[in-house]
Design a protein around this motif. Structure first.
Motif, PDB file in Angstrom:
ATOM      1  N   ALA A   1       0.834  -1.203   0.000  1.00  0.00           N
ATOM      2  CA  ALA A   1       0.000   0.000   0.000  1.00  0.00           C
ATOM      3  C   ALA A   1       0.870   1.254   0.000  1.00  0.00           C
ATOM      4  O   ALA A   1       0.495   2.274  -0.595  1.00  0.00           O
ATOM      5  N   ALA A   2       2.035   1.177   0.653  1.00  0.00           N
ATOM      6  CA  ALA A   2       2.930   2.341   0.696  1.00  0.00           C
ATOM      7  C   ALA A   2       3.353   2.747  -0.708  1.00  0.00           C
ATOM      8  O   ALA A   2       3.302   3.930  -1.076  1.00  0.00           O
ATOM      9  N   ALA A   3       3.772   1.794  -1.510  1.00  0.00           N
ATOM     10  CA  ALA A   3       4.197   2.104  -2.873  1.00  0.00           C
ATOM     11  C   ALA A   3       3.038   2.658  -3.690  1.00  0.00           C
ATOM     12  O   ALA A   3       3.216   3.573  -4.510  1.00  0.00           O
ATOM     13  N   ASN A   4       1.840   2.133  -3.466  1.00  0.00           N
ATOM     14  CA  ASN A   4       0.671   2.600  -4.200  1.00  0.00           C
ATOM     15  C   ASN A   4       0.338   4.043  -3.835  1.00  0.00           C
ATOM     16  O   ASN A   4       0.085   4.881  -4.704  1.00  0.00           O
ATOM     17  N   PHE A   5       0.344   4.361  -2.541  1.00  0.00           N
ATOM     18  CA  PHE A   5       0.066   5.735  -2.115  1.00  0.00           C
ATOM     19  C   PHE A   5       1.133   6.703  -2.625  1.00  0.00           C
ATOM     20  O   PHE A   5       0.815   7.796  -3.112  1.00  0.00           O
ATOM     21  N   LEU A   6       2.401   6.333  -2.498  1.00  0.00           N
ATOM     22  CA  LEU A   6       3.469   7.237  -2.926  1.00  0.00           C
ATOM     23  C   LEU A   6       3.441   7.426  -4.442  1.00  0.00           C
ATOM     24  O   LEU A   6       3.723   8.526  -4.938  1.00  0.00           O
ATOM     25  N   SER A   7       3.078   6.373  -5.174  1.00  0.00           N
ATOM     26  CA  SER A   7       2.929   6.510  -6.615  1.00  0.00           C
ATOM     27  C   SER A   7       1.822   7.512  -6.941  1.00  0.00           C
ATOM     28  O   SER A   7       1.963   8.345  -7.851  1.00  0.00           O
ATOM     29  N   ALA A   8       0.728   7.456  -6.198  1.00  0.00           N
ATOM     30  CA  ALA A   8      -0.379   8.393  -6.423  1.00  0.00           C
ATOM     31  C   ALA A   8       0.046   9.826  -6.110  1.00  0.00           C
ATOM     32  O   ALA A   8      -0.262  10.759  -6.867  1.00  0.00           O
ATOM     33  N   LEU A   9       0.769  10.015  -5.011  1.00  0.00           N
ATOM     34  CA  LEU A   9       1.189  11.367  -4.625  1.00  0.00           C
ATOM     35  C   LEU A   9       2.174  11.958  -5.625  1.00  0.00           C
ATOM     36  O   LEU A   9       2.250  13.183  -5.775  1.00  0.00           O
ATOM     37  N   GLY A  10       2.923  11.128  -6.300  1.00  0.00           N
ATOM     38  CA  GLY A  10       3.862  11.620  -7.295  1.00  0.00           C
ATOM     39  C   GLY A  10       3.332  11.578  -8.716  1.00  0.00           C
ATOM     40  O   GLY A  10       4.056  11.945  -9.650  1.00  0.00           O
TER      41      GLY A  10
END
Length: 309
Positions: free
Chosen positions: A70-79
């Motif tokens: 989930a961390a990678a998914n959220f950070l991908s969304a924020l970037g």
């Protein structure tokens, strides 16, 4: 006028609980928002549920990185280049927001300025069927970088960022690149670390603003009871917590240009500490690492001496 807010959600096979969360977004007293969803190739009814919601509410859907967390998914969304500038609220797919959550967060953040600001609040912890279990406990600590390296006080399911905080996070993500972001175990903890190290305003609200659903699929789950304490002790004893601390600190080091001189000295002190023994505990103490309570800090330093953190 209150600002437009982008609600960022990372989804992955969340059909079981997603409708309740989406309904709670629609009930927000702050009406000026749009939903931005990064979906990690869901194979259940999640895409259909989102498509139905998009018929009545503004929603932008992008493919997630499918990196396994989930961390990678959220950070991908924020970037993501399609994410608009402005305030951002993070939403988990399995929780339920109370109606005044966005309004309260925006009031606490105040007028938009050039200083990054991060907001988080308490929650009502519930079981998988949303039956109340207990209220989360406000931390007995002043948030700051020395604390941020050791624990997370800003849980992701209530996070709200002002526009300046989002801009700073996007700068950091650009420095890290996709491979660097995928090495970060906990997106909310890393956001707290980055913003604390950059001198952001750190706002902890003692009022519960969400129903935090506890179920086997939680990445970590709530704290404050015996089960939560044992789960965290197991992470500490296994060395997983220490590996997460190290991975996130190494990611912060790649963005050191965004941190204050004092934060860089604290980070350098942590990364340069011996791998184990009393010297490691003393190095972490000199660097200023601490948890929210004195007993918690003592456990941290003992684990450091054993080479667990």
């Amino acid at each position: 006028m209150p600002p437009h807010v982008t609600i960022v959600m990372a989804t992955r096979n969340g059909a079981r609980h997603l409708p309740a969360q989406l309904a709670s977004l629609a009930r927000q007293t702050h009406r000026d928002w749009a939903l931005f969803v990064s979906d990690d190739a869901s194979t259940d009814a999640t895409p259909a549920i989102l498509a139905d919601f998009a018929r009545r509410h503004p929603l932008h859907l992008v493919p997630g990185p499918c990196a396994g967390t989930a961390a990678a998914n959220f950070l991908s969304a924020l970037g993501h280049p399609d994410l608009p500038a402005g305030p951002v609220a993070l939403a988990d797919q399995d929780d339920v927001w109370l109606p005044g959550k966005l309004s309260r967060a925006l009031r606490r953040l105040g007028p938009e300025g050039t200083v990054p600001a991060l907001y988080a609040a308490e929650s009502l912890l519930c079981d998988a069927a949303l039956r109340p279990l207990r209220r989360s406990r406000p931390p007995q600590a002043v948030p700051g970088f020395g604390n941020a390296l050791a624990q997370n006080l800003f849980c992701g399911h209530t996070l709200v960022l002002n526009a300046a905080a989002l801009a700073l996070i996007r700068q950091a993500l650009a420095l890290l690149g996709p491979d660097g972001t995928r090495a970060i175990p906990w997106h909310d903890w890393w956001i707290y670390q980055l913003l604390a190290g950059a001198g952001a305003r750190l706002l902890l609200d003692p009022l519960p603003v969400a129903l935090y659903r506890q179920h086997p699929g939680n990445a970590l789950g709530g704290s404050g009871d015996l089960r939560g304490a044992l789960r965290r002790l197991a992470l500490l004893g296994s060395g997983r917590w220490g590996r997460a601390m190290q991975a996130q600190a190494q990611a912060l080091q790649q963005t050191a240009a965004l941190l204050s001189p004092a934060a860089r000295r604290t980070l350098d002190g942590f990364l340069a500490a011996p791998p184990a023994g009393p010297g490691r505990a003393m190095a972490l103490q000199r660097a200023g690492l601490h948890r929210a309570s004195a007993p918690g800090t003592a456990v941290l330093l003992a684990a450091a001496a054993l080479g667990r953190v």
